[in-house]
Write a protein that holds these residues in place. Structure first.
Motif, PDB file in Angstrom:
ATOM      1  N   ARG A 153       0.835  -1.203   0.000  1.00  0.00           N
ATOM      2  CA  ARG A 153       0.000   0.000   0.000  1.00  0.00           C
ATOM      3  C   ARG A 153       0.870   1.254   0.000  1.00  0.00           C
ATOM      4  N   GLU A 154       1.992   1.210   0.708  1.00  0.00           N
ATOM      5  CA  GLU A 154       2.876   2.372   0.814  1.00  0.00           C
ATOM      6  C   GLU A 154       4.152   2.240  -0.004  1.00  0.00           C
ATOM      7  N   ASN A 155       4.549   1.025  -0.318  1.00  0.00           N
ATOM      8  CA  ASN A 155       5.817   0.780  -1.007  1.00  0.00           C
ATOM      9  C   ASN A 155       5.612  -0.376  -2.001  1.00  0.00           C
ATOM     10  N   PRO A 156       4.869  -0.114  -3.087  1.00  0.00           N
ATOM     11  CA  PRO A 156       4.462  -1.210  -3.983  1.00  0.00           C
ATOM     12  C   PRO A 156       5.608  -1.971  -4.637  1.00  0.00           C
ATOM     13  N   TYR A 157       6.762  -1.370  -4.775  1.00  0.00           N
ATOM     14  CA  TYR A 157       7.895  -2.042  -5.416  1.00  0.00           C
ATOM     15  C   TYR A 157       8.918  -2.549  -4.406  1.00  0.00           C
ATOM     16  N   TRP A 158       8.592  -2.473  -3.129  1.00  0.00           N
ATOM     17  CA  TRP A 158       9.453  -2.950  -2.055  1.00  0.00           C
ATOM     18  C   TRP A 158      10.838  -2.295  -2.124  1.00  0.00           C
ATOM     19  N   ILE A 159      10.864  -1.018  -2.408  1.00  0.00           N
ATOM     20  CA  ILE A 159      12.117  -0.273  -2.472  1.00  0.00           C
ATOM     21  C   ILE A 159      12.713  -0.191  -1.072  1.00  0.00           C
ATOM     22  N   ASP A 160      14.016  -0.331  -0.979  1.00  0.00           N
ATOM     23  CA  ASP A 160      14.719  -0.208   0.302  1.00  0.00           C
ATOM     24  C   ASP A 160      14.660   1.250   0.742  1.00  0.00           C
ATOM     25  N   LEU A 161      13.997   1.513   1.851  1.00  0.00           N
ATOM     26  CA  LEU A 161      13.818   2.876   2.345  1.00  0.00           C
ATOM     27  C   LEU A 161      15.036   3.413   3.089  1.00  0.00           C
ATOM     28  N   TYR A 162      15.926   2.539   3.483  1.00  0.00           N
ATOM     29  CA  TYR A 162      17.088   2.948   4.281  1.00  0.00           C
ATOM     30  C   TYR A 162      17.920   4.046   3.615  1.00  0.00           C
ATOM     31  N   PRO A 163      18.285   3.941   2.337  1.00  0.00           N
ATOM     32  CA  PRO A 163      19.084   5.017   1.731  1.00  0.00           C
ATOM     33  C   PRO A 163      18.384   6.381   1.771  1.00  0.00           C
ATOM     34  N   GLY A 164      17.068   6.371   1.837  1.00  0.00           N
ATOM     35  CA  GLY A 164      16.318   7.620   1.895  1.00  0.00           C
ATOM     36  C   GLY A 164      16.546   8.417   3.165  1.00  0.00           C
ATOM     37  N   PHE A 165      17.069   7.768   4.195  1.00  0.00           N
ATOM     38  CA  PHE A 165      17.373   8.494   5.426  1.00  0.00           C
ATOM     39  C   PHE A 165      18.418   9.573   5.178  1.00  0.00           C
ATOM     40  N   PHE A 166      19.213   9.408   4.137  1.00  0.00           N
ATOM     41  CA  PHE A 166      20.353  10.286   3.899  1.00  0.00           C
ATOM     42  C   PHE A 166      20.121  11.277   2.764  1.00  0.00           C
ATOM     43  N   ARG A 167      18.891  11.299   2.233  1.00  0.00           N
ATOM     44  CA  ARG A 167      18.545  12.249   1.181  1.00  0.00           C
ATOM     45  C   ARG A 167      17.506  13.206   1.712  1.00  0.00           C
ATOM     46  N   ALA A 168      17.595  14.455   1.272  1.00  0.00           N
ATOM     47  CA  ALA A 168      16.650  15.475   1.731  1.00  0.00           C
ATOM     48  C   ALA A 168      15.208  15.107   1.410  1.00  0.00           C
ATOM     49  N   GLU A 169      14.964  14.414   0.304  1.00  0.00           N
ATOM     50  CA  GLU A 169      13.601  14.073  -0.082  1.00  0.00           C
ATOM     51  C   GLU A 169      13.184  12.688   0.408  1.00  0.00           C
ATOM     52  N   GLY A 170      14.001  12.057   1.232  1.00  0.00           N
ATOM     53  CA  GLY A 170      13.747  10.696   1.686  1.00  0.00           C
ATOM     54  C   GLY A 170      12.608  10.592   2.680  1.00  0.00           C
ATOM     55  N   PRO A 171      12.330   9.373   3.145  1.00  0.00           N
ATOM     56  CA  PRO A 171      11.174   9.142   4.012  1.00  0.00           C
ATOM     57  C   PRO A 171      11.257   9.853   5.357  1.00  0.00           C
ATOM     58  N   LEU A 172      12.461  10.252   5.750  1.00  0.00           N
ATOM     59  CA  LEU A 172      12.611  10.967   7.020  1.00  0.00           C
ATOM     60  C   LEU A 172      13.106  12.390   6.809  1.00  0.00           C
ATOM     61  N   SER A 173      12.784  12.968   5.668  1.00  0.00           N
ATOM     62  CA  SER A 173      13.273  14.310   5.360  1.00  0.00           C
ATOM     63  C   SER A 173      12.830  15.330   6.399  1.00  0.00           C
ATOM     64  N   HIS A 174      11.699  15.097   7.035  1.00  0.00           N
ATOM     65  CA  HIS A 174      11.216  16.023   8.062  1.00  0.00           C
ATOM     66  C   HIS A 174      12.124  16.013   9.301  1.00  0.00           C
ATOM     67  N   LEU A 175      12.999  15.048   9.423  1.00  0.00           N
ATOM     68  CA  LEU A 175      13.917  15.005  10.562  1.00  0.00           C
ATOM     69  C   LEU A 175      15.287  15.604  10.243  1.00  0.00           C
ATOM     70  N   GLN A 176      15.481  15.992   8.991  1.00  0.00           N
ATOM     71  CA  GLN A 176      16.763  16.580   8.594  1.00  0.00           C
ATOM     72  C   GLN A 176      16.857  18.011   9.101  1.00  0.00           C
ATOM     73  N   PRO A 177      18.061  18.467   9.467  1.00  0.00           N
ATOM     74  CA  PRO A 177      18.198  19.862   9.888  1.00  0.00           C
ATOM     75  C   PRO A 177      17.896  20.783   8.712  1.00  0.00           C
ATOM     76  N   PRO A 178      17.361  21.957   8.989  1.00  0.00           N
ATOM     77  CA  PRO A 178      17.040  22.882   7.902  1.00  0.00           C
ATOM     78  C   PRO A 178      18.305  23.316   7.160  1.00  0.00           C
TER      79      PRO A 178
END
Length: 109
Positions: free
Chosen positions: A80-105
């Motif tokens: 429902r949220e990740n139809p292609y089973w993409i590894d979300l871990y690398p997104g922690f390190f990108r501004a547009e990733g799944p945790l972008s709201h936790l990145q410093p401004p």
């Protein structure tokens, strides 16, 4: 961040459900194989789903419920949220990733 998460070996592969107070650290441990047990034994290294919780107690209760659900229900939740089973871990390190709201401004110039 308190979180319930699911790791997978591949799309529709082995699924692991866990809970943690530090998702980045825990996902890294699974990926590097430093934790003996299920995820290391079955090569479960791909973070495919997570859900944040305010308190660790809420996260633990949710984890226990998820573990009771049938495999297909978990697959549906992931897809429902990740139809292609993409590894979300690398997104922690990108501004547009799944945790972008936790990145410093970013400082403005």
């Amino acid at each position: 961040m308190n979180a319930v998460y699911m790791m997978a070996s591949r799309r529709h592969g082995t699924i692991y459900v866990g809970v943690t107070s530090d998702l980045l650290r825990r996902a890294s441990q699974h990926r590097e194989g430093v934790l003996d047990g299920f995820t290391k034994r079955y090569g479960v290294k791909r973070l495919v789903w997570f859900e944040e919780h305010d308190g660790i107690g809420d996260a633990i209760r949710r984890e226990k419920r998820l573990k009771e659900y049938p495999r297909q229900w978990k697959i549906n939740l992931i897809e429902r949220e990740n139809p292609y089973w993409i590894d979300l871990y690398p997104g922690f390190f990108r501004a547009e990733g799944p945790l972008s709201h936790l990145q410093p401004p970013t400082p403005s110039m």
